[in-house]
Scaffold this motif. Structure first.
Motif, PDB file in Angstrom:
ATOM      1  N   ALA A 203     -24.792  24.926 -49.056  1.00 32.10           N
ATOM      2  CA  ALA A 203     -23.983  25.656 -48.069  1.00 32.10           C
ATOM      3  C   ALA A 203     -22.678  26.192 -48.658  1.00 32.10           C
ATOM      4  O   ALA A 203     -22.305  27.339 -48.378  1.00 32.10           O
TER       5      ALA A 203
ATOM      6  N   GLY B  53     -30.853  26.324 -41.877  1.00 27.90           N
ATOM      7  CA  GLY B  53     -31.050  27.269 -42.951  1.00 27.90           C
ATOM      8  C   GLY B  53     -29.956  28.250 -43.277  1.00 27.90           C
ATOM      9  O   GLY B  53     -30.028  28.931 -44.274  1.00 27.90           O
TER      10      GLY B  53
ATOM     11  N   ILE C 289     -22.267  23.461 -41.550  1.00 27.01           N
ATOM     12  CA  ILE C 289     -23.434  22.634 -41.842  1.00 27.01           C
ATOM     13  C   ILE C 289     -23.845  21.854 -40.591  1.00 27.01           C
ATOM     14  O   ILE C 289     -25.028  21.771 -40.249  1.00 27.01           O
TER      15      ILE C 289
ATOM     16  N   GLU D  95     -29.164  21.730 -47.182  1.00 26.85           N
ATOM     17  CA  GLU D  95     -28.145  22.602 -46.590  1.00 26.85           C
ATOM     18  C   GLU D  95     -26.748  22.193 -47.071  1.00 26.85           C
ATOM     19  O   GLU D  95     -25.936  23.027 -47.454  1.00 26.85           O
TER      20      GLU D  95
ATOM     21  N   ARG E  96     -36.465  27.991 -44.739  1.00 20.34           N
ATOM     22  CA  ARG E  96     -35.958  26.716 -44.251  1.00 20.34           C
ATOM     23  C   ARG E  96     -35.690  26.759 -42.748  1.00 20.34           C
ATOM     24  O   ARG E  96     -35.853  25.760 -42.047  1.00 20.34           O
TER      25      ARG E  96
ATOM     26  N   ASN F  96     -25.372  24.291 -37.983  1.00 19.51           N
ATOM     27  CA  ASN F  96     -26.702  24.743 -38.381  1.00 19.51           C
ATOM     28  C   ASN F  96     -27.706  23.590 -38.406  1.00 19.51           C
ATOM     29  O   ASN F  96     -28.872  23.773 -38.119  1.00 19.51           O
TER      30      ASN F  96
ATOM     31  N   ASN G 199     -33.999  18.974 -45.171  1.00 22.51           N
ATOM     32  CA  ASN G 199     -33.409  20.299 -45.000  1.00 22.51           C
ATOM     33  C   ASN G 199     -31.900  20.221 -44.824  1.00 22.51           C
ATOM     34  O   ASN G 199     -31.155  21.048 -45.345  1.00 22.51           O
TER      35      ASN G 199
END
Length: 290
Positions: free
Chosen positions: A78, A252, A245, A74, A258, A248, A70
């Motif tokens: 992103a 998601g 990034i 991302e 996600r 998070n 994930n």
């Protein structure tokens, strides 16, 4: 001994009740053998506890692998997600730029979207001036003036923009007709003073070729300044994306599937890691009390 213990575990079928997928068997065996070497279990209960520990570690590892996938996804998407969101939030400012460049210029200069647009406008004008037969339209020179944070009206432009307009008229000629047509569309507070000043500046460039060279140089210098600014703004934007990034951490950036998947995997990994610790404590206790 570790080899024999591993064989005993498999021979006695102590892992047969565990829900291990065929594709995970090799990873499970590697974890199991590592734990055998570490704890050296002897009794059936100890072997069962160790098998359960290996299973917990396998499940926690799988959950973390999904989380990492994930995070990788991302990092891949992103920039586009954040870019789309920035574009949407910046659109009202950009829509006002043509009519209110003096008010929106600062926001344009500080946004990676805005500065990109300014560079594009000036670059288009510059390309037309460096062709073998240079030419720049009135629309393009007006657009360039707006990138300076100026309106096209004489009374509201900055000195630099005023000079560009004078150079433009000296370059395209015939000057009198061009200026007259332009003045009809302008809102001028002091018509006579502004017109006189413009004619005076145009007269300083009697040679059209020389005016074109100077106009090209001015626009080229402006383009370089914008590109230098763009490099700094883009650097700041890229740092913002990287931090987003990191914050998070695979959660998601607003994409529900996600987000839910990562949250579930975090809970799943934590649950099995905690269970592994409890089982390890219990196994150590049994080994001490032999």
């Amino acid at each position: 001994m570790s080899g024999n213990s591993s064989q005993n575990a498999r021979k006695h079928g102590l892992t047969s009740k565990l829900n291990i997928r065929p594709e995970d068997q090799l990873d499970y065996d590697e974890i199991h053998n590592e734990l055998l070497d570490t704890f050296n279990p002897e009794t059936k209960d100890e072997l069962l506890l160790l098998a359960d520990m290996a299973h917990c570690r396998l499940l926690a590892t799988r959950a973390h692998q999904i989380i990492n996938l994930n995070i990788d996804e991302e990092a891949r998407i992103a920039p586009k997600i954040l870019g789309d969101r920035a574009s949407e939030s910046f659109r009202p400012t950009y829509d006002k730029f043509r009519d209110y460049p003096d008010l929106t210029h600062s926001a344009m200069m500080e946004s990676h979207i805005g500065i990109h647009r300014l560079v594009y406008i000036v670059d288009e004008a510059h390309k037309r001036l460096v062709k073998p037969r240079p030419y720049i339209s009135f629309k393009h020179i007006c657009d360039v003036i707006r990138t300076l944070g100026s309106r096209v009206e004489i009374d509201l432009v900055t000195p630099e923009a005023f000079e560009l307009m004078a150079l433009y008229f000296a370059f395209v000629g015939p000057t009198e007709i061009a200026i007259e047509e332009w003045l009809k569309t302008c809102t001028i507070r002091d018509f006579k003073t502004s017109e006189k000043r413009l004619h005076q500046m145009v007269s300083e460039y009697p040679d059209r070729k020389a005016a074109g060279v100077e106009l090209t140089k001015r626009i080229s210098d402006h383009l370089q300044k914008l590109r230098d600014k763009q490099a700094k703004v883009n650097e700041s934007w890229n740092l913002h994306v990287e931090r987003s990034i990191a914050v998070n951490h695979g959660m998601g950036l607003g994409i529900p599937d996600r987000v839910n998947n990562s949250k579930l995997m975090y809970r799943y990994a934590t649950t099995h890691a905690n269970r592994y610790d409890r089982l390890a404590d219990k196994l150590r206790s049994q080994i001490r009390n032999r």
